[in-house]
Write an enzyme that holds these catalytic residues in place. Structure first.
Site, PDB file in Angstrom:
ATOM      1  CB  ALA A  19      -0.874  -0.067   1.150  1.00  0.00           C
ATOM      2  CD  GLN A  71      -3.834  -7.553  -1.267  1.00  0.00           C
ATOM      3  OE1 GLN A  71      -3.408  -6.613  -0.782  1.00  0.00           O
ATOM      4  NE2 GLN A  71      -3.136  -8.800  -0.743  1.00  0.00           N
ATOM      5  CB  CYS A 102      -4.383  -5.716   5.737  1.00  0.00           C
ATOM      6  SG  CYS A 102      -3.917  -4.127   6.395  1.00  0.00           S
ATOM      7  CG  ASP A 204      11.905 -12.170   7.475  1.00  0.00           C
ATOM      8  OD1 ASP A 204      11.427 -10.993   7.446  1.00  0.00           O
ATOM      9  OD2 ASP A 204      11.774 -12.732   8.568  1.00  0.00           O
ATOM     10  N   GLY A 226       8.892  -8.089  -0.762  1.00  0.00           N
ATOM     11  CA  GLY A 226       8.321  -6.888  -0.440  1.00  0.00           C
ATOM     12  C   GLY A 226       9.423  -5.623  -0.261  1.00  0.00           C
TER      13      GLY A 226
HETATM   14  C1  LIG Z   1       4.860  -0.357   2.892  1.00  0.00           C
HETATM   15  C2  LIG Z   1       4.106  -1.923   2.986  1.00  0.00           C
HETATM   16  C3  LIG Z   1       2.796  -1.871   2.300  1.00  0.00           C
HETATM   17  C4  LIG Z   1       2.029  -3.174   2.375  1.00  0.00           C
HETATM   18  N1  LIG Z   1       1.004  -3.049   1.699  1.00  0.00           N
HETATM   19  C5  LIG Z   1       0.347  -4.317   1.656  1.00  0.00           C
HETATM   20  C6  LIG Z   1      -0.749  -4.626   1.070  1.00  0.00           C
HETATM   21  O1  LIG Z   1      -1.503  -3.592   0.386  1.00  0.00           O
HETATM   22  N2  LIG Z   1      -1.509  -5.649   0.654  1.00  0.00           N
HETATM   23  C7  LIG Z   1      -1.024  -7.018   1.319  1.00  0.00           C
HETATM   24  O2  LIG Z   1      -1.386  -8.238   1.078  1.00  0.00           O
HETATM   25  N3  LIG Z   1       0.299  -6.772   2.117  1.00  0.00           N
HETATM   26  C8  LIG Z   1       0.972  -5.675   2.105  1.00  0.00           C
HETATM   27  N4  LIG Z   1       2.092  -5.697   2.907  1.00  0.00           N
HETATM   28  C9  LIG Z   1       2.792  -6.627   3.107  1.00  0.00           C
HETATM   29  C10 LIG Z   1       3.869  -7.163   2.057  1.00  0.00           C
HETATM   30  O3  LIG Z   1       3.068  -7.574   1.091  1.00  0.00           O
HETATM   31  C11 LIG Z   1       4.883  -8.640   2.645  1.00  0.00           C
HETATM   32  O4  LIG Z   1       3.771  -9.389   3.207  1.00  0.00           O
HETATM   33  C12 LIG Z   1       5.556  -8.166   3.732  1.00  0.00           C
HETATM   34  O5  LIG Z   1       6.313  -7.299   3.831  1.00  0.00           O
HETATM   35  C13 LIG Z   1       6.414  -9.270   4.045  1.00  0.00           C
HETATM   36  O6  LIG Z   1       7.420  -9.557   2.926  1.00  0.00           O
HETATM   37  P1  LIG Z   1       8.992  -8.981   2.843  1.00  0.00           P
HETATM   38  O7  LIG Z   1       9.658  -9.332   4.286  1.00  0.00           O
HETATM   39  O8  LIG Z   1       9.719  -9.244   1.725  1.00  0.00           O
HETATM   40  O9  LIG Z   1       8.930  -7.434   3.161  1.00  0.00           O
HETATM   41  C14 LIG Z   1       2.907  -4.313   2.917  1.00  0.00           C
HETATM   42  C15 LIG Z   1       4.194  -4.036   3.381  1.00  0.00           C
HETATM   43  C16 LIG Z   1       4.609  -2.858   3.422  1.00  0.00           C
HETATM   44  C17 LIG Z   1       6.202  -2.757   4.152  1.00  0.00           C
END
Ligand SMILES: Cc1cc2nc3c(=O)[nH]c(=O)nc-3n(C[C@H](O)[C@H](O)[C@H](O)COP(=O)(O)O)c2cc1C
Length: 333
Positions: A19, A71, A102, A204, A226
């Site tokens: 987001a 989504q 979320c 991660d 992410g």
């Molecule tokens: C700034 C930000 C916004 C996010 N917005 C969403 C979202 O809109 N929908 C969702 O399913 N997950 C959202 N997430 C979660 C990420 O999709 C992901 O599941 C989470 O960051 C873990 O992955 P990572 O360790 O690679 O960052 C968001 C994460 C961050 C950091």
């Protein structure tokens, strides 16, 4: 091979929905860096149903971004289905994803986001209602559970499969963990072993080597990245390359980082207006500058920028400064 419904991705590397980040400007840039699939930021079902202007703008998808997963989130079946139907018929999205991860109270208190993780029956009911209403493949993104005592990832993923969902993405944290602690990849592996639909692992993955380790250790079909991609589309490119060749590419030079940052800025301006884009770009610019020496001073100055030219000049000056120091170093050396 990552295949969702009849859409085959060219590689298993997926940009996570984020987001405030994953709008068309960023997604297109990440796509150009080779992502197999890009996910859009979450969109409110009610915003779609009531045709809120800002929400409608979020449905814009450039042809070059495809395949793309869009989504939606919501707490009530009726509006969720209506929103899904709208996206199915009126957007350029290839996949409709439902948010079940979320953790933010504003979302969970309306019975949306991670709240459903406590109730596989509700997941089944919601997902089947959406699947029945649309043509495009439906997927779900979830966390492993609500808290340590309620980890229903396997049952929840099976409910998605039974309901006709075409894939599930699993973030290896509970709702209560928010973004703390480490992601539990063991549960992601358990999910992979207990369903026949594709599973995308998430949480991660900070380096290309992490991505390979996740694929190897959990057996997932795709790996979702992410935070490591924030201000860093090279993470996607380097990961795709590492998975394909086993070679780890160097980080890009500062000039390249700043050029892509300014490209991202210009795309954001084309999408929104200059005023909004420059303000939004401040956080991105700080991410692009991560790891660059002398960035703290520039980061403060970025927050004072109000126009495209001010911001671009600041970033370009930083490159000139760094390159001239490198020049002196190499002459002295
Ligand atoms: C700034 C930000 C916004 C996010 N917005 C969403 C979202 O809109 N929908 C969702 O399913 N997950 C959202 N997430 C979660 C990420 O999709 C992901 O599941 C989470 O960051 C873990 O992955 P990572 O360790 O690679 O960052 C968001 C994460 C961050 C950091």
């Amino acid at each position: 091979m990552l295949k969702i419904g009849d859409i085959t991705m060219k590689n298993p590397v997926v940009l996570a929905p984020m987001a405030g980040v994953c709008n068309s400007a960023f997604r297109l840039t990440v796509k150009e860096f080779g992502a197999g699939l890009v996910c859009a930021e979450m969109v409110s079902d009610k915003g779609i149903v009531f045709q809120n202007e800002k929400t409608m703008d979020m449905l814009y998808i450039d042809e070059r971004e495809k395949p793309l997963s869009l989504q939606i989130f919501g707490g009530e079946k009726e509006t969720l289905v209506q929103a899904a139907k709208y996206v199915d018929r009126n957007s350029n999205a290839d996949i409709i994803d439902i948010n079940m991860g979320c953790p933010v109270p504003k979302i969970t208190k309306c019975d949306a986001g991670a709240k459903w993780l406590l109730d596989p029956n509700k997941i089944y009911e919601m997902v089947s209602a959406v699947v029945d209403a649309v043509e495009k493949p439906v997927t779900v993104k979830m966390r492993i559970g609500w808290d340590e005592d309620h980890i229903y990832a396997v049952k929840n993923a099976q409910a998605v499969e039974r309901a006709g969902g075409k894939a599930v993405a699993v973030h290896g944290r509970t709702r209560v963990q928010m973004y703390e602690g480490t992601a539990n990849w063991d549960i992601i592996r358990e999910v992979k072993q207990s369903v026949n639909i594709p599973v995308i692992g998430n949480g991660d993955v900070q380096t290309p080597q992490d991505a390979k380790r996740m694929l190897d250790e959990t057996g997932v079909d795709g790996v979702m990245i992410g935070r490591a991609a924030l201000g860093n589309p090279w993470m996607i490119y380097r990961t795709v390359n590492y998975l394909e060749t086993g070679e780890l590419m160097d980080e890009p030079p500062v000039r390249e980082k700043i050029d892509v940052c300014i490209l991202h800025l210009d795309r954001l301006i084309a999408l929104k207006n200059e005023d909004i884009a420059v303000r939004e770009m401040r956080k991105h610019a700080a991410w692009y500058l991560k790891g660059i020496r002398g960035n703290a001073r520039v980061r403060n100055a970025i927050n004072e920028c109000n126009t495209r030219d001010e911001l671009a000049a600041l970033l370009n000056n930083l490159v000139v400064e760094i390159e001239s120091k490198q020049e002196i170093h190499s002459q002295v050396g």
